[in-house]
Structures are given as C-alpha cells and as structure tokens.
Design a protein around this motif. Structure first.
Motif, PDB file in Angstrom:
ATOM      1  N   ASP A  53       0.829  -1.209   0.000  1.00  0.00           N
ATOM      2  CA  ASP A  53       0.000   0.000   0.000  1.00  0.00           C
ATOM      3  C   ASP A  53       0.864   1.260   0.000  1.00  0.00           C
ATOM      4  O   ASP A  53       0.539   2.263  -0.654  1.00  0.00           O
ATOM      5  N   PHE A  54       1.969   1.211   0.749  1.00  0.00           N
ATOM      6  CA  PHE A  54       2.907   2.334   0.808  1.00  0.00           C
ATOM      7  C   PHE A  54       3.446   2.634  -0.586  1.00  0.00           C
ATOM      8  O   PHE A  54       3.474   3.791  -1.029  1.00  0.00           O
ATOM      9  N   LEU A  55       3.864   1.587  -1.309  1.00  0.00           N
ATOM     10  CA  LEU A  55       4.419   1.765  -2.648  1.00  0.00           C
ATOM     11  C   LEU A  55       3.366   2.256  -3.635  1.00  0.00           C
ATOM     12  O   LEU A  55       3.632   3.134  -4.460  1.00  0.00           O
ATOM     13  N   ARG A  56       2.163   1.700  -3.544  1.00  0.00           N
ATOM     14  CA  ARG A  56       1.087   2.142  -4.438  1.00  0.00           C
ATOM     15  C   ARG A  56       0.776   3.620  -4.212  1.00  0.00           C
ATOM     16  O   ARG A  56       0.557   4.376  -5.160  1.00  0.00           O
ATOM     17  N   LYS A  57       0.751   4.033  -2.943  1.00  0.00           N
ATOM     18  CA  LYS A  57       0.457   5.430  -2.612  1.00  0.00           C
ATOM     19  C   LYS A  57       1.533   6.357  -3.171  1.00  0.00           C
ATOM     20  O   LYS A  57       1.224   7.394  -3.775  1.00  0.00           O
ATOM     21  N   LYS A  58       2.793   5.987  -2.994  1.00  0.00           N
ATOM     22  CA  LYS A  58       3.880   6.807  -3.515  1.00  0.00           C
ATOM     23  C   LYS A  58       3.794   6.909  -5.034  1.00  0.00           C
ATOM     24  O   LYS A  58       3.984   7.983  -5.615  1.00  0.00           O
ATOM     25  N   ALA A  59       3.501   5.777  -5.679  1.00  0.00           N
ATOM     26  CA  ALA A  59       3.388   5.768  -7.141  1.00  0.00           C
ATOM     27  C   ALA A  59       2.196   6.601  -7.604  1.00  0.00           C
ATOM     28  O   ALA A  59       2.305   7.388  -8.549  1.00  0.00           O
ATOM     29  N   ASP A  60       1.057   6.445  -6.929  1.00  0.00           N
ATOM     30  CA  ASP A  60      -0.155   7.183  -7.305  1.00  0.00           C
ATOM     31  C   ASP A  60       0.012   8.684  -7.102  1.00  0.00           C
ATOM     32  O   ASP A  60      -0.623   9.491  -7.805  1.00  0.00           O
ATOM     33  N   GLU A  61       0.859   9.064  -6.156  1.00  0.00           N
ATOM     34  CA  GLU A  61       1.101  10.486  -5.895  1.00  0.00           C
ATOM     35  C   GLU A  61       2.109  11.085  -6.881  1.00  0.00           C
ATOM     36  O   GLU A  61       2.393  12.277  -6.834  1.00  0.00           O
ATOM     37  N   GLY A  62       2.637  10.234  -7.762  1.00  0.00           N
ATOM     38  CA  GLY A  62       3.560  10.720  -8.789  1.00  0.00           C
ATOM     39  C   GLY A  62       5.008  10.756  -8.383  1.00  0.00           C
ATOM     40  O   GLY A  62       5.854  11.300  -9.114  1.00  0.00           O
ATOM     41  N   GLU A  63       5.336  10.158  -7.242  1.00  0.00           N
ATOM     42  CA  GLU A  63       6.726  10.177  -6.787  1.00  0.00           C
ATOM     43  C   GLU A  63       7.587   9.266  -7.652  1.00  0.00           C
ATOM     44  O   GLU A  63       7.146   8.207  -8.092  1.00  0.00           O
ATOM     45  N   SER A  64       8.812   9.696  -7.897  1.00  0.00           N
ATOM     46  CA  SER A  64       9.798   8.864  -8.577  1.00  0.00           C
ATOM     47  C   SER A  64      10.713   8.253  -7.526  1.00  0.00           C
ATOM     48  O   SER A  64      11.135   8.940  -6.595  1.00  0.00           O
ATOM     49  N   PHE A  65      11.033   6.963  -7.686  1.00  0.00           N
ATOM     50  CA  PHE A  65      11.856   6.307  -6.673  1.00  0.00           C
ATOM     51  C   PHE A  65      12.430   5.001  -7.202  1.00  0.00           C
ATOM     52  O   PHE A  65      12.026   4.491  -8.245  1.00  0.00           O
ATOM     53  N   VAL A  66      13.393   4.473  -6.436  1.00  0.00           N
ATOM     54  CA  VAL A  66      13.951   3.133  -6.674  1.00  0.00           C
ATOM     55  C   VAL A  66      13.499   2.256  -5.526  1.00  0.00           C
ATOM     56  O   VAL A  66      13.591   2.653  -4.363  1.00  0.00           O
ATOM     57  N   ILE A  67      13.009   1.070  -5.832  1.00  0.00           N
ATOM     58  CA  ILE A  67      12.564   0.142  -4.796  1.00  0.00           C
ATOM     59  C   ILE A  67      13.241  -1.207  -5.001  1.00  0.00           C
ATOM     60  O   ILE A  67      13.284  -1.725  -6.114  1.00  0.00           O
ATOM     61  N   VAL A  68      13.790  -1.742  -3.916  1.00  0.00           N
ATOM     62  CA  VAL A  68      14.432  -3.055  -3.951  1.00  0.00           C
ATOM     63  C   VAL A  68      13.474  -4.094  -3.376  1.00  0.00           C
ATOM     64  O   VAL A  68      12.988  -3.952  -2.248  1.00  0.00           O
ATOM     65  N   GLY A  69      13.195  -5.133  -4.145  1.00  0.00           N
ATOM     66  CA  GLY A  69      12.348  -6.222  -3.670  1.00  0.00           C
ATOM     67  C   GLY A  69      10.902  -5.813  -3.474  1.00  0.00           C
ATOM     68  O   GLY A  69      10.359  -4.994  -4.207  1.00  0.00           O
ATOM     69  N   ARG A  70      10.259  -6.405  -2.480  1.00  0.00           N
ATOM     70  CA  ARG A  70       8.865  -6.107  -2.097  1.00  0.00           C
ATOM     71  C   ARG A  70       7.873  -6.334  -3.217  1.00  0.00           C
ATOM     72  O   ARG A  70       6.842  -5.676  -3.302  1.00  0.00           O
ATOM     73  N   CYS A  71       8.168  -7.265  -4.129  1.00  0.00           N
ATOM     74  CA  CYS A  71       7.236  -7.623  -5.207  1.00  0.00           C
ATOM     75  C   CYS A  71       6.837  -6.413  -6.047  1.00  0.00           C
ATOM     76  O   CYS A  71       5.764  -6.405  -6.667  1.00  0.00           O
TER      77      CYS A  71
END
Length: 200
Positions: A87-105
């Motif tokens: 949910d944290f990742l979906r929220k960041k993505a939906d808010e338009g944030e750019s980021f690098v994520i390791v793992g976590r499907c």
C-alpha cells in the motif's frame, strides 16, 4: 539528471548478486528516493508502531496453519506487514513520486504504472559466494548457507504474493547477470536502458 516524467525503478535480486548496491547507484545517478527495508521506519512512524515489530515479520509469507482471513482481514502479521508495504508503494506511485525500490514484489505490485521499469539481478555462484564472504566476514561454507537461506526466503515470499515466479525473466523488463560486466558496468547498462525508455 532532471526528470520530465515519473520514473519508478524496481530491482529484484539474488542474494550476493550486488543488486542492492546497483539499486543504490541508480538512485544516486537519477537523483531518486531509495526504498528498501528501511521504508518500514516510515510506515512505523505513520502507523505509530514500533519498527522492530514490523522488521520481525518483514519479507515473510504468512504461516497458513496459524493464520486465517475473515471478511478481508487477516490475523497474519506477515501478511499484514507485506500489505502495508504494498500500500505504501502504491500510494507513492499514485502520488507521482519517482523512486527506486528493492524487492517487495514491486514489479508486480506496480505493474500497471506505465512509468515502472523493472530489473532482476542475478550472478554467478562463485562471485556471489566471494562477495558474501567479503561483505559478511564469513567462511565459504557460511556464505553458501546464507545464499541458500536468503534466496529461499525471497522466493517463498515473492511466490506467495505474486503470480509470476521469483526470478522468472518474463516478470521483468530485463534480467541481467552482474558477473558479466561487474557492478559498475551493470549499473551503466541499466542506466542506458532507463534513459532510452525515458526518451520514448
């Protein structure tokens, strides 16, 4: 470099492949926020819970015998913590944030986002053993045990929450063996691919 649109880089990796270091390097090169297990601290702060409680169950699948789901709610701490991260990742993505994520499907959780670029980093066994021996200060036998245990854990976790199997090249934009070009060379190749995608 200054980004003109959202960029999300997802990196799955075998233990000892250097995938985490490559992810950090790409975050630096593109000026992106970097998320790995440390994002539990941000989640814990938001939910007002002890981060050590979350870390204890991080990247573990639920234990079916001891867990159950009723009306969409699970009593499995492993599953609940996994979903908090998703949910944290979906929220960041939906808010338009750019980021690098390791793992976590992330390559599955965020696959509908058109700005996602996903990689899986693997490596030759000898290189992974030597890198683990050096990083962890352990013997060859201990390094081999660490490799087997961590990859088994990651595979079990991923395959529990995702339809695509962990490490299956069809689930990622690119799967790359870091032993061929080394960590810097692998990061260079991935950077070039990302820049090509951004120019489309």
């Amino acid at each position: 470099m200054e980004l003109k649109k959202q960029l999300i880089i997802s990196i799955g990796r075998e233990y000892g492949s250097g995938g985490h270091r490559i992810a950090e390097e790409l975050a630096k090169r593109f000026g992106l926020t970097f998320y790995d297990y440390h994002m539990l601290g941000e989640i814990a702060l938001d939910k007002k819970v002890d981060v050590k409680t979350l870390e204890k169950f991080d990247e573990l699948p639920k234990i079916p015998f001891f867990s159950r789901t009723v009306k969409g709610y699970s009593n499995s701490p492993q599953e609940n913590i996994a979903n908090l991260q998703f949910d944290f990742l979906r929220k960041k993505a939906d808010e338009g944030e750019s980021f690098v994520i390791v793992g976590r499907c992330a390559e599955t959780i965020l696959k509908e986002n058109p700005n996602l670029i996903s990689f899986f980093v693997l490596g030759d066994m000898q290189d992974k053993i030597e890198r683990t021996m050096q990083r962890e200060g352990v013997s060859r036998g201990e390094a081999e045990e660490l490799l087997a245990r961590h990859d088994r854990k990651r595979k079990t976790y991923h395959n529990h929450y995702c339809k695509t199997k962990w490490g299956d090249s069809r689930g990622y934009d690119i799967s790359i063996n870091s032993s061929r070009l080394g960590l810097d060379g692998t990061a260079d190749m991935m950077e070039e691919y990302i820049k090509m995608r951004l120019s489309l």
